[in-house]
Write an enzyme that holds these catalytic residues in place. Structure first.
Site, PDB file in Angstrom:
ATOM      1  CE  LYS A 195      -3.766   2.148   2.433  1.00  0.00           C
ATOM      2  NZ  LYS A 195      -4.822   2.101   3.667  1.00  0.00           N
ATOM      3  CE  LYS A 248      -5.889   1.952  -0.753  1.00  0.00           C
ATOM      4  NZ  LYS A 248      -6.431   1.906   0.566  1.00  0.00           N
TER       5      LYS A 248
HETATM    6  C1  PBG Z   1      -7.919   3.032   5.356  1.00  0.00           C
HETATM    7  C2  PBG Z   1      -8.075   3.047   3.664  1.00  0.00           C
HETATM    8  C3  PBG Z   1      -7.536   4.031   2.943  1.00  0.00           C
HETATM    9  C4  PBG Z   1      -8.111   3.439   1.687  1.00  0.00           C
HETATM   10  C5  PBG Z   1      -8.544   2.312   1.943  1.00  0.00           C
HETATM   11  N1  PBG Z   1      -8.239   2.152   3.183  1.00  0.00           N
HETATM   12  C6  PBG Z   1      -7.131   5.248   3.058  1.00  0.00           C
HETATM   13  C7  PBG Z   1      -5.794   5.737   3.343  1.00  0.00           C
HETATM   14  O1  PBG Z   1      -5.065   4.922   3.503  1.00  0.00           O
HETATM   15  O2  PBG Z   1      -5.572   6.988   3.455  1.00  0.00           O
HETATM   16  C8  PBG Z   1      -8.080   4.100   0.511  1.00  0.00           C
HETATM   17  C9  PBG Z   1      -9.024   3.746  -0.763  1.00  0.00           C
HETATM   18  C10 PBG Z   1      -9.331   4.574  -1.674  1.00  0.00           C
HETATM   19  O3  PBG Z   1      -8.986   5.591  -1.861  1.00  0.00           O
HETATM   20  O4  PBG Z   1     -10.342   4.318  -2.514  1.00  0.00           O
HETATM   21  N2  PBG Z   1      -6.549   2.885   5.798  1.00  0.00           N
END
Ligand code: PBG
Length: 325
Positions: A195, A248
């Site tokens: 991520k 992601k």
């Molecule tokens: C929570 C989370 C996030 C997303 C999914 N779970 C936000 C972040 O990490 O700031 C982002 C999903 C999206 O932008 O569609 N940790």
């Protein structure tokens, strides 16, 4: 060589389907669902035109409509009524996610896989994914216990799978132990393993009400410049017990999806995130892009790179489109 070899021969509409290497199937899709404890009717998310937060009272209908389109899974995000320093409304048996899971499960049963996003940022008053010290540092190890407790509460409510997204070190292992200790040995973990610290999450912060009050997430999410770091993260998560690994965002990280699939041969998910949705919506809204074609091309690219499944806000649209063919 030309003129014997003519690449255009197989590009006619007659042959194209036969030689197509990558297909997008409704069974590849996971649909994100935002459930908001504080509303009574669906509320459109400004920065994500056409996407809505759902009230608890309508969550079963929403799940049924997704399932009815043939989409096999949803991932649930909760927006709680109350937030606090430690995110304690992430794990109560009567908190928003736990209620949503029970409602969905008792109304539509087993045909829809209910995955839960497992993170604290929607539940903490400061909006970070972990516990925070007095000097505003993110505390890794104290967060693990809360994540374990939250995972167990989701499983107890009936979740089929949990998806930790907070990028704390050791989170997959801690969650696996907590689940196993509570006899949830069959609940898989889909880890947001690679991520990245991405600007493309912008619209999600409004969608899930998870903006942070100070700093940013750079101390726990991966630097977009790095590849080896992502491979190490994935290797660790697999060792700790992850069943599915996720990359992601998706489109800016196709190389990462490709390398991870190639190296680990694990079930691999890609999250086509909020910003990727909003960019297409904004351009299409201005008449600058053909929305359906841009979506189709984006998702096919993500599969071509190696993703087995895609989390996308376009899931319902794509399912309808595939159905109508
Ligand atoms: C929570 C989370 C996030 C997303 C999914 N779970 C936000 C972040 O990490 O700031 C982002 C999903 C999206 O932008 O569609 N940790």
């Amino acid at each position: 060589m030309f003129p014997t070899t003519r690449m255009r021969r197989l590009r006619s509409s007659k042959f194209r389907p036969l030689v197509s290497e990558t297909t997008l199937d409704v069974k590849d899709l996971i649909c994100p669902v935002f459930v908001d404890e504080t509303i009574t009717k669906p509320m459109e998310i400004n920065s994500m035109p056409g996407y809505f937060r759902q009230p608890l009272s309508m969550i079963a209908d929403e799940a049924a409509s997704i399932s009815g389109l043939g989409i096999p899974a949803i991932i649930l995000f909760g927006i709680p009524e109350k937030k606090d320093e430690t995110g304690s409304h992430a794990y109560g048996d009567n908190d928003v996610i736990q209620k949503a899971i029970r409602t969905i499960k008792s109304n539509i049963g087993e045909e829809l896989v209910v995955i839960t996003d497992l993170c604290l940022c929607e539940y903490t008053s400061h909006g970070h994914c972990g516990m925070v010290s007095k000097t505003q540092e993110i505390l890794n190890d104290p967060t693990l216990e809360i994540l374990g407790k939250t995972a167990v509460s989701h499983a107890r409510a009936g979740a089929d799978m949990v998806a930790p997204s907070g990028m704390m070190d050791g989170m997959v292992g801690a969650i696996r132990n907590a689940l196993d200790d509570n006899d949830f040995t069959d609940i898989p973990i889909m880890s947001y393993a690679a991520k990245y610290c991405s600007a493309f999450y912008g619209p999600f912060r409004e969608a899930a009400g998870s903006g942070y009050t100070f700093g940013d997430r750079a101390s726990y999410q991966i630097d977009p410049a790095n590849t080896d770091e992502a491979l190490r993260e994935v290797a660790l998560d697999i060792e700790e017990g992850a069943d599915i690994i996720m990359v992601k965002p998706a489109l800016p990280y196709l190389d990462i999806i490709y390398r991870i699939k190639k190296k680990f041969r694990m079930p691999t998910a890609a999250y086509h995130v909020s910003g990727e949705y909003s960019m297409i919506k904004a351009a299409a809204g201005n008449g600058w892009l053909d929305e359906k074609k841009a979506v189709q091309e984006s998702l096919v690219s993500i599969k071509r790179a190696g993703a087995d499944m895609i989390l996308t806000y376009f899931a319902k649209d794509v399912a309808r489109e595939l159905e109508s063919r």
